[in-house]
Write a protein that holds these residues in place. Structure first.
Motif, PDB file in Angstrom:
ATOM      1  N   VAL A 155       0.840  -1.202   0.000  1.00 21.44           N
ATOM      2  CA  VAL A 155       0.000   0.000   0.000  1.00 21.44           C
ATOM      3  C   VAL A 155       0.872   1.248   0.000  1.00 21.44           C
ATOM      4  N   ARG A 156       1.938   1.223   0.824  1.00 20.06           N
ATOM      5  CA  ARG A 156       2.831   2.385   0.857  1.00 20.06           C
ATOM      6  C   ARG A 156       3.495   2.602  -0.503  1.00 20.06           C
ATOM      7  N   ILE A 157       3.918   1.522  -1.139  1.00 18.78           N
ATOM      8  CA  ILE A 157       4.538   1.645  -2.465  1.00 18.78           C
ATOM      9  C   ILE A 157       3.536   2.206  -3.463  1.00 18.78           C
ATOM     10  N   ALA A 158       2.297   1.704  -3.417  1.00 18.44           N
ATOM     11  CA  ALA A 158       1.278   2.181  -4.352  1.00 18.44           C
ATOM     12  C   ALA A 158       0.979   3.664  -4.128  1.00 18.44           C
ATOM     13  N   LYS A 159       0.956   4.082  -2.865  1.00 20.98           N
ATOM     14  CA  LYS A 159       0.729   5.499  -2.587  1.00 20.98           C
ATOM     15  C   LYS A 159       1.881   6.367  -3.108  1.00 20.98           C
ATOM     16  N   ASP A 160       3.109   5.852  -2.927  1.00 28.69           N
ATOM     17  CA  ASP A 160       4.261   6.591  -3.461  1.00 28.69           C
ATOM     18  C   ASP A 160       4.166   6.697  -4.979  1.00 28.69           C
TER      19      ASP A 160
END
Length: 356
Positions: A155-160
């Motif tokens: 999720v963090r990667i997708a948000k980045d």
């Protein structure tokens, strides 16, 4: 008998007198000369350059995509964090939705594993379950926790990745160039806009190799606008290109301007001036150089007798057009600069007009 010797003597004397009158007088050879003058101050060298930002950066997206909009143009002033351009975020938004769904599934599996482990732990205390079932429940709980951590990372990667579709200025400054237009498909790292960050200004010059070699190491540069010489500033050389330009064979030199006046804007044309150090010798045309006994020498004119003599010298530098004599000449000496190969020691010469 006595008269014959007297007549012979008179005839011989007449012939001798005629011989003396007919002996040719050596003609003085015309030469061109220069007068040696020791310089008291160095030469002032001026070059034309341009005002540029001390710190320039090309702003680019971190990923590929189609650019939907570019919100700035050349000349616009931006602030830190201001949006500069945007990519189509559809793919990154879908990836974020998928990652959040996977996280929700992993959290549900973790909840189930927690309940199962709790029941097995209670039964284990009462002796109503086997050790194998308890270990399986414990292992399932650990796996579920790991799945949640992995899902959170996704999720963090997708948000980045989604945030990378928006390009923002990393500091205040002015836009000096654009590299792509809305609607274009751009690549990661492709410059979208060139940002001249606020701060110091540089005067940038292309300097010849000779000035780089003979100039002072840390000179003070006087800078003036070409269209208004009354607007001036001073600066110090902060960067010299280690390699010459392959086409112009000049070196790019950046001069940091101290307290630049407001009139010196980005892109302004300026003239930079420095004073070269005083020459360490006497500069002469290269045609003046000859040799004596295998050593460098020049022909020097005796002003009183108007004759020439060879003078040994030490050559500090030799160029196709000029030489620099470090020792052997004095101020006021007349040095022959043309016809040196046809002279001989003690030969009479006459100076051509304008030669000295």
């Amino acid at each position: 008998m006595i008269r014959l010797p007297i007549v012979a003597i008179l005839i011989a004397a007449s012939v001798a007198a005629c011989g003396e009158k007919s002996a040719p007088v050596p003609e003085a050879r015309p030469v061109r000369v220069v007068t040696v003058a020791q310089g008291t101050t160095g030469e002032i060298v001026s070059l034309t350059g341009q005002i540029r930002a001390k710190d320039e950066a090309g702003l680019a997206f971190r990923l590929d995509g189609r650019m939907l909009e570019r919100l700035v143009n050349v000349g616009d002033v931006v602030t830190a964090g201001q949006v500069v351009a945007r990519l189509d975020p559809q793919n990154q938004q879908n990836a974020l939705t998928e990652a959040e769904a996977n996280l929700a599934s992993a959290n549900a599996a973790l909840t189930q594993a927690n309940l199962t482990f709790g029941r097995q732990q209670q039964l284990m205390k009462q002796g109503w379950t086997t050790r194998a079932k308890f270990d399986d429940a414990q292992q399932a709980l650990l796996s579920a926790r790991a799945e949640v951590e992995a899902a959170n990372a996704q999720v963090r990667i997708a948000k980045d990745q989604l945030s990378y579709t928006t390009l923002v200025a990393d500091g205040p400054g002015a836009i000096t160039a654009v590299g792509a237009q809305p609607g274009e498909v751009v690549h990661a790292g492709q410059t979208i806009v060139q940002l001249a960050r606020e701060g110091g200004l540089d005067a940038v010059f292309d300097v010849s190799e000779q000035i780089i070699r003979t100039g002072p190491r840390d000179p003070e540069v006087t800078i003036a606008l070409t269209d208004d010489p009354n607007v001036t500033a001073v600066g110090q050389v902060r960067e010299v290109a280690p390699q010459a330009d392959p086409v112009t064979r000049t070196f790019r030199v950046k001069v940091a301007i101290t307290n630049p006046p407001p009139s010196m804007r980005l892109g302004s044309t300026v003239k930079g001036s420095i004073t070269l150090p005083e020459p360490i010798g006497v500069e002469l045309p290269s045609t003046a150089l000859t040799e004596a006994n295998g050593h460098p020498a020049v022909w020097v004119v005796d002003k009183a007798a108007m004759t020439v003599s060879l003078r040994p010298v030490d050559v500090e530098r030799y160029d196709p057009q000029s030489i620099l004599i470090s020792r052997g000449l004095n101020s006021g000496d007349l040095v022959v600069t043309a016809g040196v190969q046809t002279l001989r020691p003690g030969q009479k010469v006459r100076l051509l007009e304008g030669g000295a």
